[in-house]
Design a protein around this motif. Structure first.
Motif, PDB file in Angstrom:
ATOM      1  N   PRO A   1       0.816  -1.228   0.000  1.00  0.00           N
ATOM      2  CA  PRO A   1       0.000   0.000   0.000  1.00  0.00           C
ATOM      3  C   PRO A   1       0.841   1.265   0.000  1.00  0.00           C
ATOM      4  O   PRO A   1       0.475   2.259  -0.624  1.00  0.00           O
ATOM      5  N   LEU A   2       1.985   1.247   0.677  1.00  0.00           N
ATOM      6  CA  LEU A   2       2.858   2.403   0.711  1.00  0.00           C
ATOM      7  C   LEU A   2       3.401   2.718  -0.670  1.00  0.00           C
ATOM      8  O   LEU A   2       3.422   3.873  -1.120  1.00  0.00           O
ATOM      9  N   VAL A   3       3.818   1.685  -1.399  1.00  0.00           N
ATOM     10  CA  VAL A   3       4.335   1.869  -2.761  1.00  0.00           C
ATOM     11  C   VAL A   3       3.253   2.441  -3.670  1.00  0.00           C
ATOM     12  O   VAL A   3       3.498   3.333  -4.493  1.00  0.00           O
ATOM     13  N   GLU A   4       2.031   1.956  -3.524  1.00  0.00           N
ATOM     14  CA  GLU A   4       0.928   2.430  -4.353  1.00  0.00           C
ATOM     15  C   GLU A   4       0.624   3.907  -4.082  1.00  0.00           C
ATOM     16  O   GLU A   4       0.352   4.674  -5.013  1.00  0.00           O
TER      17      GLU A   4
ATOM     18  N   ARG B   1       0.862   6.986  -6.841  1.00  0.00           N
ATOM     19  CA  ARG B   1      -0.240   7.896  -7.134  1.00  0.00           C
ATOM     20  C   ARG B   1       0.180   9.363  -6.974  1.00  0.00           C
ATOM     21  O   ARG B   1      -0.215  10.230  -7.753  1.00  0.00           O
ATOM     22  N   ILE B   2       0.988   9.637  -5.965  1.00  0.00           N
ATOM     23  CA  ILE B   2       1.466  11.000  -5.757  1.00  0.00           C
ATOM     24  C   ILE B   2       2.366  11.440  -6.909  1.00  0.00           C
ATOM     25  O   ILE B   2       2.247  12.550  -7.438  1.00  0.00           O
ATOM     26  N   ILE B   3       3.264  10.555  -7.337  1.00  0.00           N
ATOM     27  CA  ILE B   3       4.184  10.887  -8.438  1.00  0.00           C
ATOM     28  C   ILE B   3       3.424  11.108  -9.733  1.00  0.00           C
ATOM     29  O   ILE B   3       3.716  12.023 -10.510  1.00  0.00           O
ATOM     30  N   ARG B   4       2.406  10.288  -9.998  1.00  0.00           N
ATOM     31  CA  ARG B   4       1.609  10.470 -11.220  1.00  0.00           C
ATOM     32  C   ARG B   4       0.891  11.825 -11.194  1.00  0.00           C
ATOM     33  O   ARG B   4       0.819  12.512 -12.221  1.00  0.00           O
ATOM     34  N   ALA B   5       0.367  12.219 -10.050  1.00  0.00           N
ATOM     35  CA  ALA B   5      -0.325  13.509  -9.944  1.00  0.00           C
ATOM     36  C   ALA B   5       0.626  14.666 -10.226  1.00  0.00           C
ATOM     37  O   ALA B   5       0.301  15.606 -10.959  1.00  0.00           O
TER      38      ALA B   5
ATOM     39  N   LEU C   1      -4.028  11.621   0.285  1.00  0.00           N
ATOM     40  CA  LEU C   1      -2.897  10.759  -0.056  1.00  0.00           C
ATOM     41  C   LEU C   1      -1.700  11.064   0.839  1.00  0.00           C
ATOM     42  O   LEU C   1      -1.011  10.157   1.309  1.00  0.00           O
ATOM     43  N   LEU C   2      -1.445  12.376   1.039  1.00  0.00           N
ATOM     44  CA  LEU C   2      -0.312  12.747   1.888  1.00  0.00           C
ATOM     45  C   LEU C   2      -0.534  12.276   3.331  1.00  0.00           C
ATOM     46  O   LEU C   2       0.405  11.814   3.990  1.00  0.00           O
ATOM     47  N   SER C   3      -1.766  12.362   3.809  1.00  0.00           N
ATOM     48  CA  SER C   3      -2.065  11.879   5.160  1.00  0.00           C
ATOM     49  C   SER C   3      -1.865  10.373   5.250  1.00  0.00           C
ATOM     50  O   SER C   3      -1.313   9.852   6.233  1.00  0.00           O
TER      51      SER C   3
ATOM     52  N   LYS D   1       1.303   5.622   6.950  1.00  0.00           N
ATOM     53  CA  LYS D   1       2.036   4.408   6.620  1.00  0.00           C
ATOM     54  C   LYS D   1       3.482   4.497   7.101  1.00  0.00           C
ATOM     55  O   LYS D   1       4.081   3.504   7.541  1.00  0.00           O
ATOM     56  N   LEU D   2       4.079   5.696   6.960  1.00  0.00           N
ATOM     57  CA  LEU D   2       5.459   5.859   7.419  1.00  0.00           C
ATOM     58  C   LEU D   2       5.540   5.681   8.937  1.00  0.00           C
ATOM     59  O   LEU D   2       6.498   5.116   9.455  1.00  0.00           O
TER      60      LEU D   2
END
Length: 258
Positions: free
Chosen positions: A224-227, A231-235, A246-248, A253-254
Motif C-alpha cells: 500500500p505504501l508503494v501504491e 499515485r502522488i508521483i503520477r499527480a 494521499l499525503l495523510s 504508513k510511514l
C-alpha cells in the motif's frame, strides 16, 4: 529635402507639443523602439511627427534592405512597414523577417495605399500582425500600435509564468522521486531484516532455543505504501495538485513502518 542616409536617430522622446494624452510608455520604463520603413521621405516625416507625442523611440529607414539590417542590429519592438517600395517591397521584407522572428517576438503593421482585399490578405498571410490604409488615421494607428505592444508584453508574461510553473512541477517531481527512492531503500532494509528474523526464528524452532531477547517477528505490508507514492508521483507528473488525503495516508504508513 531628401536625405543621403536613413534617419535612425531616436526622436519623440522629448518632443511633446500636444501633451501626453496617449503616452503608452511610463517614464520609468524604456520607450518602445519603433522602426518606420517607407521609401518616401515626406511620408516618414509625417509619421514621425504625428507619433512624437506618444513618446516612442522612433527610427526610420527608406528601403527594405536597410530595414532588415536595422532589425538585425537593433531589434525594434515593432515595425511600421510600407507595402509599396522599389527593389524590395513590404511583402518581401516581411517574408525575411518571419524567417527569424515570430509574430509574438516582433509585431509588424503594414502601411498600404492599396485597399484591395487581395493585397491585404497577402500581407496578413506573409505574417503581418495588422495593417493601416493610407491616408493614415493616426489615432487608429496609435491605438493599434499600443494593442500590438500590449500583446507582446502579455505573451512574455505568460511565458514567464509557464516557465515558473514548469520549474515548480520539475522540482516537486524530483522531490517525490527522491522520496520514492528513500522509501524503496527503507522497504528493502526492512524486508532484509524480516528475512533475517525469519531465519533466526527457524533456527530457534529447530534447536528449541529461545529467540534472542527483544527480537519479535513483525510483518509489514509495504505494497500500500508503494501504491500511495506511485499515485502522488503520477499527480505531480500530470501537473495536478496532490490530494491531501494521499499525503495523510503516506504519513500514516510511514509511522506504521517506524
Amino acid at each position: 529635402m531628401p536625405e543621403d542616409r536613413p534617419e535612425t536617430t531616436p526622436i519623440g522622446k522629448h518632443e511633446n507639443p500636444q501633451g501626453s494624452a496617449m503616452n503608452f510608455q511610463s517614464s520609468e520604463i524604456a520607450p518602445a523602439k519603433i522602426l518606420i520603413v517607407d521609401d518616401v521621405e515626406a511620408n516618414l516625416q509625417v509619421v514621425r511627427r504625428r507619433l512624437a507625442c506618444a513618446q516612442f523611440d522612433l527610427h526610420s529607414v527608406k528601403s527594405g534592405a536597410e530595414a532588415l539590417r536595422f532589425i538585425q542590429e537593433h531589434k525594434p519592438d515593432l515595425v511600421l512597414l510600407d507595402f509599396m517600395m522599389p527593389e524590395m517591397n513590404g511583402i518581401e521584407v516581411l517574408n525575411v523577417i518571419r524567417k527569424e522572428w515570430e509574430l509574438a517576438e516582433l509585431p509588424v503593421i503594414m502601411l498600404t495605399a492599396r485597399a484591395e482585399s487581395a493585397a491585404l490578405i497577402s500581407g496578413l498571410e506573409a505574417g503581418a500582425d495588422d495593417y493601416i490604409s493610407k491616408p493614415i488615421d493616426f489615432s487608429v494607428l496609435k491605438a493599434r500600435i499600443e494593442t500590438q505592444l500590449s500583446k507582446v508584453k502579455s505573451k512574455k508574461s505568460l511565458r514567464q509564468v509557464n516557465t515558473a510553473l514548469d520549474e515548480r512541477v520539475t522540482m516537486r517531481a524530483l522531490a517525490f522521486d527522491q522520496l520514492r527512492e528513500e522509501l524503496e531503500n527503507e522497504i528493502t532494509l526492512r524486508r532484509k531484516a524480516e528475512r533475517e528474523l525469519d531465519r533466526l526464528t527457524m533456527d530457534s524452532d529447530n534447536t528449541g532455543a529461545a529467540a534472542p531477547e527483544g527480537v519479535e517477528k513483525t510483518a509489514v505490508d509495504v505494497q500500500p505504501l508503494v501504491e500511495i507514492v506511485d499515485r502522488i508521483i503520477r499527480a505531480v507528473s500530470d501537473g495536478k495538485p496532490v490530494n491531501q488525503a494521499l499525503l495523510s495516508s503516506l504519513k500514516f504508513k510511514l509511522l506504521e513502518l517506524g
